[in-house]
Scaffold this motif. Structure first.
Motif, PDB file in Angstrom:
ATOM      1  N   GLY A  46      -6.549 -80.688 -58.027  1.00  0.00           N
ATOM      2  CA  GLY A  46      -6.869 -80.899 -56.607  1.00  0.00           C
ATOM      3  C   GLY A  46      -8.262 -81.472 -56.439  1.00  0.00           C
ATOM      4  O   GLY A  46      -8.742 -82.263 -57.277  1.00  0.00           O
ATOM      5  N   ALA A  47      -8.945 -81.038 -55.373  1.00  0.00           N
ATOM      6  CA  ALA A  47     -10.269 -81.595 -55.066  1.00  0.00           C
ATOM      7  C   ALA A  47     -11.239 -81.425 -56.228  1.00  0.00           C
ATOM      8  O   ALA A  47     -12.112 -82.274 -56.446  1.00  0.00           O
ATOM      9  CB  ALA A  47     -10.834 -80.911 -53.820  1.00  0.00           C
ATOM     10  N   SER A  48     -11.074 -80.359 -56.997  1.00  0.00           N
ATOM     11  CA  SER A  48     -12.029 -80.105 -58.076  1.00  0.00           C
ATOM     12  C   SER A  48     -12.008 -81.179 -59.153  1.00  0.00           C
ATOM     13  O   SER A  48     -12.968 -81.306 -59.907  1.00  0.00           O
ATOM     14  CB  SER A  48     -11.749 -78.740 -58.701  1.00  0.00           C
ATOM     15  N   GLY A  49     -10.931 -81.948 -59.237  1.00  0.00           N
ATOM     16  CA  GLY A  49     -10.891 -83.045 -60.200  1.00  0.00           C
ATOM     17  C   GLY A  49     -11.097 -84.397 -59.548  1.00  0.00           C
ATOM     18  O   GLY A  49     -11.255 -85.416 -60.233  1.00  0.00           O
ATOM     19  N   LYS A  50     -11.107 -84.434 -58.219  1.00  0.00           N
ATOM     20  CA  LYS A  50     -11.134 -85.738 -57.527  1.00  0.00           C
ATOM     21  C   LYS A  50     -12.315 -85.859 -56.582  1.00  0.00           C
ATOM     22  O   LYS A  50     -12.397 -86.794 -55.789  1.00  0.00           O
ATOM     23  CB  LYS A  50      -9.821 -85.930 -56.767  1.00  0.00           C
ATOM     24  N   THR A 240      -8.383 -80.742 -45.405  1.00  0.00           N
ATOM     25  CA  THR A 240      -8.519 -82.099 -44.849  1.00  0.00           C
ATOM     26  C   THR A 240      -8.313 -83.093 -45.982  1.00  0.00           C
ATOM     27  O   THR A 240      -9.029 -83.033 -46.992  1.00  0.00           O
ATOM     28  CB  THR A 240      -9.941 -82.310 -44.272  1.00  0.00           C
ATOM     29  N   ARG A 241      -7.345 -84.002 -45.812  1.00  0.00           N
ATOM     30  CA  ARG A 241      -7.101 -84.978 -46.882  1.00  0.00           C
ATOM     31  C   ARG A 241      -8.196 -86.043 -46.902  1.00  0.00           C
ATOM     32  O   ARG A 241      -8.626 -86.514 -45.845  1.00  0.00           O
ATOM     33  CB  ARG A 241      -5.741 -85.660 -46.683  1.00  0.00           C
ATOM     34  N   ALA A 242      -8.633 -86.406 -48.092  1.00  0.00           N
ATOM     35  CA  ALA A 242      -9.583 -87.519 -48.225  1.00  0.00           C
ATOM     36  C   ALA A 242      -9.186 -88.366 -49.437  1.00  0.00           C
ATOM     37  O   ALA A 242      -8.760 -87.828 -50.461  1.00  0.00           O
ATOM     38  CB  ALA A 242     -11.003 -87.001 -48.388  1.00  0.00           C
ATOM     39  N   HIS A 243      -9.315 -89.681 -49.286  1.00  0.00           N
ATOM     40  CA  HIS A 243      -8.973 -90.605 -50.377  1.00  0.00           C
ATOM     41  C   HIS A 243     -10.211 -90.984 -51.179  1.00  0.00           C
ATOM     42  O   HIS A 243     -11.325 -90.987 -50.654  1.00  0.00           O
ATOM     43  CB  HIS A 243      -8.361 -91.886 -49.811  1.00  0.00           C
ATOM     44  N   SER A 244      -9.973 -91.330 -52.417  1.00  0.00           N
ATOM     45  CA  SER A 244     -11.068 -91.836 -53.245  1.00  0.00           C
ATOM     46  C   SER A 244     -10.521 -92.809 -54.284  1.00  0.00           C
ATOM     47  O   SER A 244      -9.316 -92.822 -54.557  1.00  0.00           O
ATOM     48  CB  SER A 244     -11.808 -90.687 -53.938  1.00  0.00           C
ATOM     49  N   CYS A 335      -7.000 -86.011 -52.148  1.00  0.00           N
ATOM     50  CA  CYS A 335      -7.025 -84.562 -52.375  1.00  0.00           C
ATOM     51  C   CYS A 335      -7.413 -83.896 -51.058  1.00  0.00           C
ATOM     52  O   CYS A 335      -7.717 -84.581 -50.081  1.00  0.00           O
ATOM     53  CB  CYS A 335      -8.013 -84.212 -53.486  1.00  0.00           C
ATOM     54  N   TYR A 336      -7.392 -82.572 -51.062  1.00  0.00           N
ATOM     55  CA  TYR A 336      -7.665 -81.826 -49.824  1.00  0.00           C
ATOM     56  C   TYR A 336      -8.941 -81.004 -49.941  1.00  0.00           C
ATOM     57  O   TYR A 336      -9.102 -80.205 -50.868  1.00  0.00           O
ATOM     58  CB  TYR A 336      -6.482 -80.923 -49.482  1.00  0.00           C
ATOM     59  N   LEU A 337      -9.816 -81.245 -48.983  1.00  0.00           N
ATOM     60  CA  LEU A 337     -11.068 -80.502 -48.867  1.00  0.00           C
ATOM     61  C   LEU A 337     -10.757 -79.142 -48.236  1.00  0.00           C
ATOM     62  O   LEU A 337     -10.109 -79.080 -47.204  1.00  0.00           O
ATOM     63  CB  LEU A 337     -11.971 -81.300 -47.926  1.00  0.00           C
TER      64      LEU A 337
END
Ligand SMILES: Cc1cc2nc3c(=O)[nH]c(=O)nc-3n(C[C@H](O)[C@H](O)[C@H](O)COP(=O)(O)OP(=O)(O)OC[C@H]3O[C@@H](n4cnc5c(N)ncnc54)[C@H](O)[C@@H]3O)c2cc1C
Length: 382
Positions: A46-50, A240-244, A335-337
């Motif tokens: 999840g967010a921890s890798g992205k 909250t979804r965020a793209h990277s 991923c989701y914040l």
């Protein structure tokens, strides 16, 4: 002495650093404590890798940052974090300027939610403008497109890690000291007793083959990030979804993390302003992320939908201010914040919950994760 069973739900940075600190505590012996990380999909999936991986003295909440910045430095020294997870100090600033026409159209976001990372800065501190203020070694954004560059902190106040490498390293280091990693999705927390003597007794989960199993537990740490309230509905955490994207630049670029405000030419962009965060990384990689959107939280990290048009728009925006960033896109992801829906801004929820002895939550770290805050709770119980 009876064996303690500590089950950590979630293999993100919070779950993995919880496991690291428990297994590295001087009172820990794997003979009288079994630590299990129960992860639904994959460690750091999840967010921890992205995430971006920025670590800053000016982050928030201050109470955690005062401990965790120095702790990141210590971990990097102790475990060769420079090589293992790309720990290094970085320049950091706010870049304001114009984008140039590069490539034709891609979809762009309509509704944007700021990730609010800059909220930790003290207003007026380190923000004096000097002409454009662009540092000499920040040579991978176009000077003629720059209106202003404002350093956001002093030397040694901003650092970075590669978040996937950091999180998986924490998991591996915990495993070396005896922690177990189980892939399976927690479906319920079991309790015994009632009233003041109510305590956790186990965690039910669905294994990779789809069967139900139970891990006995005398302590449960819920570190399921934005999914925490699916297990503990009374806990007000959402996602909250965020793209990277990650890009291999056309040449190696210097160590800077930029918060940008880009005025975009209407001729080839659908929006007039872009605000990607851009972080150069040591492994000849540049990371960039967009503001968040309102896409609902899916059931797991594997189900997160990636809107390719948003990733393409992000690439186009960073390409509009830098020729070096027009290289190969190596990942397009989302991923989701984890957000806490009420209470003080940016404060995670950490501590015992739901009137159950030894049920501990560690979630809701928003855009600044602060390693694990559960150390005192868990090690006190060993
Ligand atoms: C775009 C973006 C950029 C960011 N940049 C930064 C940055 O530069 N610096 C910074 O400090 N922070 C940053 N963050 C914030 C940081 O990434 C998060 O605060 C942090 O990763 C949260 O970690 P976590 O372990 O709580 O959650 P997660 O990483 O979401 O991990 C939760 C884990 O729990 C697992 N799980 C969920 N439900 C279950 C279940 N029922 N059973 C078992 N496992 C389960 C999931 O599969 C997942 O692996 C950023 C976030 C985003 C979105």
């Amino acid at each position: 002495m009876s064996t303690k069973h500590i089950v950590i739900i979630g293999g993100g940075i919070i779950g993995c650093t919880s496991a690291y600190y428990i297994t590295h505590h001087p009172t820990f012996t794997s003979n009288n404590a079994v630590v299990t990380i129960l992860e639904a999909s994959s460690v750091a999936g999840g967010a921890s890798g992205k995430a971006g991986g920025l670590v800053a003295k000016w982050a928030y909440p201050k109470e955690l940052v005062d401990v965790t910045f120095a702790e990141h430095e210590r971990l990097a020294r102790e475990h060769n974090g420079k090589e293992r997870w790309g720990f290094r100090y970085t320049g950091c600033g706010q870049w304001t300027g114009r984008g140039e026409d590069v490539v034709r159209d891609a979809g762009e976001m309509t509704s944007k939610t700021s990730l609010e990372k800059k909220e930790g800065l003290v207003s007026g501190k380190n923000t004096a403008r000097r002409n454009t203020g662009l540092p000499d070694d920040l040579d991978w954004v176009k000077e003629d497109l720059t209106d202003a560059y404002e350093p956001m902190a002093g030397d040694g106040e901003t650092a970075q890690v590669h978040p996937y490498q950091f999180t998986t390293s924490m998991c591996e280091l915990a495993q070396e000291k005896g922690a177990k990693l189980v892939i399976g999705k927690a479906s319920a927390i079991n309790y015994s007793g009632s009233g003041a003597s109510r305590s956790v007794s186990g965690v039910e989960y669905v294994n990779e083959a789809g069967s139900k199993e139970v891990i006995p537990a005398s302590t449960v740490i819920v570190a399921a990030g934005p999914w925490t309230s699916t297990l503990l509905p009374s806990v007000p955490i959402s996602g909250t979804r965020a793209h990277s994207i990650t890009v291999r630049p056309t040449r190696p670029v210097s160590a800077y993390a930029l918060f940008t405000e880009i005025t975009l030419p209407r001729s080839s962009f659908r929006t007039s302003l872009g605000s990607p965060e851009i972080y150069a990384r040591p492994n000849n990689e540049v990371y960039a992320c967009s503001p968040g959107d309102g896409e609902p939280l899916p059931s797991s990290t594997k189900e997160v939908k990636v809107d390719q048009q948003v990733c393409e728009a992000l690439f186009k925006q960073i390409s509009a201010i830098s020729s070096e960033l027009r290289g190969e896109v190596t990942a397009s992801q989302a991923c989701y914040l984890p957000n806490v829906n009420s209470g003080p801004r940016g404060c995670p929820i950490v501590g015992e919950v739901d009137n159950a002895k030894d049920l501990i939550i560690a979630a809701g770290h928003t855009c600044w994760v602060s390693l694990s805050c559960t150390l005192r709770h868990c090690c006190g119980n060993l």
